[in-house]
Structure formats: C-alpha cells, structure tokens
Write an enzyme that holds these catalytic residues in place. Structure first.
Site, PDB file in Angstrom:
ATOM      1  CB  VAL A   1      11.393   4.734   4.315  1.00 12.45           C
ATOM      2  CG1 VAL A   1      10.145   4.704   3.876  1.00 12.45           C
ATOM      3  CG2 VAL A   1      11.613   6.163   3.822  1.00 12.45           C
TER       4      VAL A   1
ATOM      5  CG  ASP B   1      12.629   6.561  -6.538  1.00 11.44           C
ATOM      6  OD1 ASP B   1      12.726   5.094  -6.929  1.00 11.44           O
ATOM      7  OD2 ASP B   1      11.771   6.956  -6.356  1.00 11.44           O
TER       8      ASP B   1
ATOM      9  CB  THR C   1      19.588   0.994   5.802  1.00 11.69           C
ATOM     10  OG1 THR C   1      20.486   1.586   5.153  1.00 11.69           O
ATOM     11  CG2 THR C   1      20.150  -0.679   5.872  1.00 11.69           C
TER      12      THR C   1
ATOM     13  CG  ASP D   1      23.835  12.904  -3.858  1.00 11.03           C
ATOM     14  OD1 ASP D   1      23.233  11.989  -4.551  1.00 11.03           O
ATOM     15  OD2 ASP D   1      23.213  13.891  -4.505  1.00 11.03           O
ATOM     16  CB  ILE D   2      24.037   7.500  -4.863  1.00  9.09           C
ATOM     17  CG1 ILE D   2      24.390   6.673  -5.855  1.00  9.09           C
ATOM     18  CG2 ILE D   2      22.550   7.750  -5.097  1.00  9.09           C
ATOM     19  CD1 ILE D   2      23.744   4.906  -5.358  1.00  9.09           C
TER      20      ILE D   2
HETATM   21  N1  APR Z   1      22.606   9.034  -1.809  1.00 14.08           N
HETATM   22  C1  APR Z   1      22.961   7.486  -1.619  1.00 14.08           C
HETATM   23  N2  APR Z   1      22.533   7.586  -0.470  1.00 14.08           N
HETATM   24  C2  APR Z   1      21.055   8.060  -0.203  1.00 14.08           C
HETATM   25  C3  APR Z   1      20.745   9.310  -0.641  1.00 14.08           C
HETATM   26  C4  APR Z   1      21.586   9.235  -2.106  1.00 14.08           C
HETATM   27  N3  APR Z   1      21.013  10.775  -3.002  1.00 14.08           N
HETATM   28  N4  APR Z   1      19.288   9.720   0.004  1.00 14.08           N
HETATM   29  C5  APR Z   1      19.413   9.218   0.559  1.00 14.08           C
HETATM   30  N5  APR Z   1      19.508   7.805   0.962  1.00 14.08           N
HETATM   31  C6  APR Z   1      20.464   6.932   1.939  1.00 14.08           C
HETATM   32  C7  APR Z   1      19.795   6.802   3.213  1.00 14.08           C
HETATM   33  O1  APR Z   1      20.665   7.507   4.307  1.00 14.08           O
HETATM   34  C8  APR Z   1      19.214   5.385   3.374  1.00 14.08           C
HETATM   35  O2  APR Z   1      20.941   4.491   3.761  1.00 14.08           O
HETATM   36  O3  APR Z   1      19.888   5.399   1.079  1.00 14.08           O
HETATM   37  C9  APR Z   1      19.572   4.780   2.096  1.00 14.08           C
HETATM   38  C10 APR Z   1      18.217   3.958   1.653  1.00 14.08           C
HETATM   39  O4  APR Z   1      17.162   4.874   2.429  1.00 14.08           O
HETATM   40  P1  APR Z   1      15.739   4.886   1.910  1.00 14.08           P
HETATM   41  O5  APR Z   1      15.599   5.748   0.643  1.00 14.08           O
HETATM   42  O6  APR Z   1      14.468   5.277   2.600  1.00 14.08           O
HETATM   43  O7  APR Z   1      15.304   3.970   0.831  1.00 14.08           O
HETATM   44  P2  APR Z   1      14.547   1.801   1.720  1.00 14.08           P
HETATM   45  O8  APR Z   1      15.162   2.127   3.057  1.00 14.08           O
HETATM   46  O9  APR Z   1      15.291   1.481   0.844  1.00 14.08           O
HETATM   47  O10 APR Z   1      13.046   2.055   1.329  1.00 14.08           O
HETATM   48  C11 APR Z   1      12.688   2.385  -0.069  1.00 14.08           C
HETATM   49  O11 APR Z   1      11.292   4.432   0.312  1.00 14.08           O
HETATM   50  O12 APR Z   1      11.731   6.774  -0.798  1.00 14.08           O
HETATM   51  C12 APR Z   1      10.658   5.324  -0.411  1.00 14.08           C
HETATM   52  O13 APR Z   1       9.912   4.804  -2.831  1.00 14.08           O
HETATM   53  C13 APR Z   1      10.675   4.031  -2.230  1.00 14.08           C
HETATM   54  O14 APR Z   1       9.450   2.951  -0.850  1.00 14.08           O
HETATM   55  C14 APR Z   1      10.209   2.886  -0.957  1.00 14.08           C
HETATM   56  C15 APR Z   1      11.284   3.371  -0.178  1.00 14.08           C
END
Ligand code: APR
Length: 172
Positions: free
Chosen positions: A119, A33, A117, A9-10
C-alpha cells in the site's frame, strides 16, 4: 546475521518474532497488518490500543496470541513520495529498530514482510537491497536468523537479487 528467504504467508511462519508492516496508529490496517490481526485474534488489537501509536521508522512490541511466535513487532514503514522525503533512511530504521527490539527481547529468530512495498508503494527494487543490507550488517547478542517472508514470486525474486548482489560484492 543469517538471512533466509521464504515465499508464503507470514501468519503461518514460525519465528520468535514476527514483524508487522503497520501504520502509525497501529490500528485498522489492511494488507499484511490485516492478515496478522485476523490470525492472531482480537487480543492483538486490544493490546495495540494500549500503545498509542508508533512513529514511522520506529518499532513497538506486543504478544503474538494465536500466531506461532512469541512477539509481534509493529513498525510503520515510510510512504513513498518519490524518494526525497527521507524514505530510504526511514525504511532502514524500520529494519534496524525491529532487529534491536527482537534482540533485546531475547529472540533468536525474526521474520519480516516486505515493509512499505505494498500500500505504501516503496519501489521493490530499491526496498529489497536496503532490507538485505541492513539485516546483513546487524550483529545481535541473541538474534541469529532473519527470514524475509515474501508473499509472491515477484517480491521473492527482488529479495533473491538483493542477496545475490550482496554475495557478489563480498566476493569482489
Ligand atoms: N504474509 C506476508 N506478506 C504479506 C501478507 C502475508 N500474509 N499479506 C500481504 N503481504 C505483503 C504484500 O504483498 C507486500 O509485499 O506485505 C508487503 C507489504 O504490504 P502492505 O501490507 O501493503 O504494507 P505497506 O506497504 O508497509 O503499507 C502499510 O498498509 O495495511 C496497511 O495498516 C497498513 O496502512 C498500513 C499500510
């Protein structure tokens, strides 16, 4: 640039800068996010409101509040539309802009999630080599270490394969 991979978890990862895979409004996100905003506290959203959004492929910096970091660097990745809408170049730009901003801010370490990768549906097997090659090519003044923080085993394996491919290319 030294590259490391970490599965977890980041929001719990300690680095000078933590990257957020945001949307262009820099408000109301889910995924990583949402996790970053929950962990940082409401002050992060208040500061994001003052930034008036961010273009895809660019990056903006805020404080990190309750996160174990000095800064959060917010970057909206490209939404995958099949690969013919400049998605690869925009994803590369996200990594480069974050690295530059962190380096200009005096950071020695930075942690990235797997941008786009989730949403945004950018295929993992295409995104991982773009990320790893961009990190490997960067040489900053202060920045020494970049960690890809992979939330699950499938993501970790894709980045591990990209690191291996880069190592193989250097040895050939
Ligand atoms: N720590 C690390 N990685 C995470 C965490 C976490 N706590 N939570 C989710 N992830 C991973 C996901 O599993 C995926 O591999 O982060 C990666 C990116 O996924 P998303 O958060 O869906 O980001 P993205 O694909 O760039 O889409 C961005 O999603 O949440 C919304 O506001 C954001 O609309 C924007 C879109």
């Amino acid at each position: 640039m030294q590259i490391e991979l970490f599965e977890g978890d980041i929001t719990r990862f300690a680095a000078d800068a933590i990257v957020n895979a945001a949307n262009t409004s820099l408000l109301d996100g889910g995924g990583v996010d949402g996790a970053i905003h929950r962990a940082a506290g409401p002050e992060l959203l208040a500061e994001c409101r003052t930034l008036h959004g961010c273009a895809t492929g660019q990056a903006k910096r805020t404080g990190a509040y309750r996160l174990p970091a000095r800064y959060v660097i917010h970057t909206p990745g490209p939404i995958w539309h099949g690969g013919h809408q400049n998605e690869a170049a925009l994803l590369q730009s996200c990594y480069t802009q974050c690295l530059r901003l962190a380096d200009d801010s005096g950071c020695r370490s930075i942690a990235f999630p797997s941008i786009s990768t989730g949403v945004y549906r950018f295929p993992l097997d295409l995104a991982a080599p773009i990320a790893i090659q961009t990190l490997a090519a960067f040489s900053g003044v202060c920045l020494q270490k970049a960690t890809m923080v992979c939330f699950d085993a499938v993501t970790y394996a894709a980045y591990q394969q990209a690191v291996q491919a880069l190592d193989d290319a250097h040895e050939a």
